[in-house]
Design a protein around this motif. Structure first.
Motif, PDB file in Angstrom:
ATOM      1  N   ILE A  19     -50.099 -22.662 -27.521  1.00 17.19           N
ATOM      2  CA  ILE A  19     -50.473 -23.566 -28.604  1.00 17.19           C
ATOM      3  C   ILE A  19     -50.360 -22.825 -29.931  1.00 17.19           C
ATOM      4  O   ILE A  19     -50.528 -21.605 -29.981  1.00 17.19           O
ATOM      5  CB  ILE A  19     -51.937 -24.047 -28.383  1.00 17.19           C
ATOM      6  CG1 ILE A  19     -52.095 -24.668 -26.998  1.00 17.19           C
ATOM      7  CG2 ILE A  19     -52.396 -25.019 -29.470  1.00 17.19           C
ATOM      8  CD1 ILE A  19     -51.276 -25.902 -26.742  1.00 17.19           C
ATOM      9  N   THR A  48     -57.103  -7.484 -29.051  1.00 20.13           N
ATOM     10  CA  THR A  48     -57.617  -8.110 -27.835  1.00 20.13           C
ATOM     11  C   THR A  48     -57.793  -9.624 -28.032  1.00 20.13           C
ATOM     12  O   THR A  48     -58.191 -10.071 -29.117  1.00 20.13           O
ATOM     13  CB  THR A  48     -58.946  -7.436 -27.408  1.00 20.13           C
ATOM     14  OG1 THR A  48     -59.360  -8.020 -26.191  1.00 20.13           O
ATOM     15  CG2 THR A  48     -60.050  -7.625 -28.438  1.00 20.13           C
ATOM     16  N   LYS A  52     -51.675 -11.868 -25.297  1.00 21.20           N
ATOM     17  CA  LYS A  52     -50.601 -11.005 -24.767  1.00 21.20           C
ATOM     18  C   LYS A  52     -50.315 -11.349 -23.305  1.00 21.20           C
ATOM     19  O   LYS A  52     -49.159 -11.450 -22.893  1.00 21.20           O
ATOM     20  CB  LYS A  52     -50.989  -9.513 -24.902  1.00 21.20           C
ATOM     21  CG  LYS A  52     -51.214  -9.082 -26.351  1.00 21.20           C
ATOM     22  CD  LYS A  52     -51.505  -7.599 -26.470  1.00 21.20           C
ATOM     23  CE  LYS A  52     -52.812  -7.179 -25.835  1.00 21.20           C
ATOM     24  NZ  LYS A  52     -54.010  -7.762 -26.465  1.00 21.20           N
ATOM     25  N   GLY A  53     -51.399 -11.510 -22.532  1.00 18.48           N
ATOM     26  CA  GLY A  53     -51.237 -11.831 -21.109  1.00 18.48           C
ATOM     27  C   GLY A  53     -50.532 -13.169 -20.930  1.00 18.48           C
ATOM     28  O   GLY A  53     -49.627 -13.310 -20.093  1.00 18.48           O
ATOM     29  N   LEU A  54     -50.926 -14.131 -21.741  1.00 18.84           N
ATOM     30  CA  LEU A  54     -50.311 -15.465 -21.659  1.00 18.84           C
ATOM     31  C   LEU A  54     -48.812 -15.378 -21.952  1.00 18.84           C
ATOM     32  O   LEU A  54     -47.990 -15.975 -21.238  1.00 18.84           O
ATOM     33  CB  LEU A  54     -51.020 -16.400 -22.655  1.00 18.84           C
ATOM     34  CG  LEU A  54     -50.470 -17.808 -22.773  1.00 18.84           C
ATOM     35  CD1 LEU A  54     -50.590 -18.556 -21.452  1.00 18.84           C
ATOM     36  CD2 LEU A  54     -51.206 -18.585 -23.877  1.00 18.84           C
TER      37      LEU A  54
HETATM   38  N1  ATP Z   1     -51.237 -19.413 -28.127  1.00 24.23           N
HETATM   39  C1  ATP Z   1     -52.159 -19.722 -27.195  1.00 24.23           C
HETATM   40  N2  ATP Z   1     -52.218 -20.981 -26.688  1.00 24.23           N
HETATM   41  C2  ATP Z   1     -53.141 -21.310 -25.765  1.00 24.23           C
HETATM   42  N3  ATP Z   1     -54.049 -20.462 -25.267  1.00 24.23           N
HETATM   43  C3  ATP Z   1     -54.038 -19.199 -25.726  1.00 24.23           C
HETATM   44  C4  ATP Z   1     -53.095 -18.756 -26.710  1.00 24.23           C
HETATM   45  N4  ATP Z   1     -53.312 -17.462 -26.979  1.00 24.23           N
HETATM   46  C5  ATP Z   1     -54.340 -17.078 -26.197  1.00 24.23           C
HETATM   47  N5  ATP Z   1     -54.774 -18.114 -25.442  1.00 24.23           N
HETATM   48  C6  ATP Z   1     -55.894 -18.082 -24.476  1.00 24.23           C
HETATM   49  O1  ATP Z   1     -56.837 -17.119 -24.967  1.00 24.23           O
HETATM   50  C7  ATP Z   1     -57.371 -16.351 -23.893  1.00 24.23           C
HETATM   51  C8  ATP Z   1     -57.052 -14.872 -24.099  1.00 24.23           C
HETATM   52  O2  ATP Z   1     -55.645 -14.680 -23.951  1.00 24.23           O
HETATM   53  P1  ATP Z   1     -55.028 -13.398 -23.205  1.00 24.23           P
HETATM   54  O3  ATP Z   1     -55.901 -12.986 -22.052  1.00 24.23           O
HETATM   55  O4  ATP Z   1     -53.601 -13.687 -22.930  1.00 24.23           O
HETATM   56  O5  ATP Z   1     -55.193 -12.330 -24.389  1.00 24.23           O
HETATM   57  P2  ATP Z   1     -54.821 -10.772 -24.382  1.00 24.23           P
HETATM   58  O6  ATP Z   1     -54.219 -10.486 -25.707  1.00 24.23           O
HETATM   59  O7  ATP Z   1     -54.002 -10.447 -23.165  1.00 24.23           O
HETATM   60  O8  ATP Z   1     -56.261 -10.099 -24.293  1.00 24.23           O
HETATM   61  P3  ATP Z   1     -56.632  -8.599 -23.786  1.00 24.23           P
HETATM   62  O9  ATP Z   1     -56.019  -7.617 -24.750  1.00 24.23           O
HETATM   63  O10 ATP Z   1     -58.133  -8.577 -23.870  1.00 24.23           O
HETATM   64  O11 ATP Z   1     -56.103  -8.458 -22.386  1.00 24.23           O
HETATM   65  C9  ATP Z   1     -56.769 -16.929 -22.617  1.00 24.23           C
HETATM   66  O12 ATP Z   1     -57.644 -17.935 -22.138  1.00 24.23           O
HETATM   67  C10 ATP Z   1     -55.470 -17.558 -23.112  1.00 24.23           C
HETATM   68  O13 ATP Z   1     -55.020 -18.575 -22.255  1.00 24.23           O
END
Ligand code: ATP
Length: 313
Positions: A19, A48, A52-54
């Motif tokens: 999104i 954080t 990134k994971g998404l």
């Molecule tokens: N662009 C986006 N659209 C929809 N949901 C999102 C988006 N970005 C992040 N999210 C949601 O936000 C939450 C955190 O995302 P994610 O785990 O991918 O972050 P991260 O950067 O990998 O965090 P970390 O560094 O702590 O591992 C998840 O529930 C993810 O689905």
């Protein structure tokens, strides 16, 4: 399966939605579709909770490897003495306690994608083995002298600046450049405020169990001015809490639970990005005084920002 590892199944792909209507998110979407068509290593960086994971999951799900495993390993949560055997596997008898052969995550992600989260936490002696694997696509289990070929794509992520870690001597420069073939930087939420209303509405629809809920303009404005140190994850949690707190009514500012002490309100002008600026100006039909008042900044600051972003007429 241990807690530091997550395996994605093709059934999960339909829940993956990226999104955000900011220009940064448009750029990220564009990169994701190009990166998915390639097989090169990707390095995703950003604070954080930025997603990134998404993004890693999306790249895999859109790639030719989608029907094969996506295995996520959080390098920071495996005891450093165990990472080698968890990643590369071991032969029975390789060390005290190796009572059976063990297949590591690299081999388990054959034909698929191995997502190495928090790559900066990988011990330096292992970084060289990983580099060797990426270059040769061959690896040896601990205790074995024969190598096996594995076809897996590596996507790595870090919330710390790896370039800084290289200078400090914690991360190998050669591995950094090998992983950073396809870089993906996800800006913090406070740097793309145009996405905040999109996420708030998205999480409201997602988490309110089909109940029709509405976000007032006052609530959206309030959310937009928060600095979101925990990024999208924090926003999701705040909306989830507000849904619980508001009961059958619409969400109020008090339901958000962003207490004054927690509300890291940054000086407004430092947190206004160009998308948000243009949006507010257009919402106020180019009445600069009204737009400046709405954002809580002076007209001079507004013009300074227009100049900064090269947006003057
Ligand atoms: N662009 C986006 N659209 C929809 N949901 C999102 C988006 N970005 C992040 N999210 C949601 O936000 C939450 C955190 O995302 P994610 O785990 O991918 O972050 P991260 O950067 O990998 O965090 P970390 O560094 O702590 O591992 C998840 O529930 C993810 O689905």
């Amino acid at each position: 399966m241990s807690t530091h590892v997550d395996v994605l199944c093709p059934n999960d792909y339909k829940t993956l939605e990226l999104i955000g209507s900011s220009s940064s998110m448009a750029d990220i979407r564009n990169k994701i579709s190009k990166y998915a068509a390639s097989d090169a290593e990707v390095l995703i960086q950003g604070e954080t909770g930025v997603g990134k994971g998404l993004c890693a999951k999306l790249i895999h799900s859109l790639s030719a490897r989608a029907q094969y495993p996506f295995i996520e390993v959080n390098c920071g949560s495996i005891a450093s003495g165990l990472i080698a055997s968890e990643l590369f596997g071991h032969q029975k008898g390789a060390f005290t306690g190796a009572i059976a052969d063990h297949i590591g995550y690299i081999q388990r992600s054959n034909h698929g994608t191995l997502f190495l989260d928090e790559i900066g936490d990988m011990p330096s002696d292992l970084q060289i083995h990983l580099l060797h694997f990426i270059e040769s696509k061959k690896m040896q289990r601990l205790g074995s002298d024969s190598s096996v070929s594995v076809d897996c794509r590596i996507i790595a992520a870090s919330h710390v600046d790896l370039k800084h870690d290289i200078i400090q001597g914690g991360f190998r420069e050669d591995l950094y450049y090998r992983l950073n073939i396809l870089p993906l930087y996800i800006p913090a939420l406070r740097e793309r405020k145009a996405d905040i209303p999109d996420y708030a509405q998205y999480f409201l629809n997602l988490l309110s169990d089909g109940k029709k809920k509405h976000l007032s303009k006052a609530v959206v404005d309030y959310l937009t001015r928060h600095s979101w140190p925990g990024n999208v994850r924090e926003l999701r949690n705040v909306i989830q809490r507000a849904i619980i707190m508001c009961g059958d009514k619409n969400i109020t500012i008090a339901d958000l639970g962003l207490e004054i002490a927690d509300r890291q309100m940054l000086p407004a002008s430092d947190t206004i990005d160009s998308d948000y600026l243009l949006q507010v100006i257009s919402d106020h039909k180019h009445n600069m005084s009204a737009a400046a008042r709405y954002m809580g900044i002076s007209r001079t600051t507004l013009y300074r920002l227009l100049k900064k972003y090269n947006l003057q007429k």
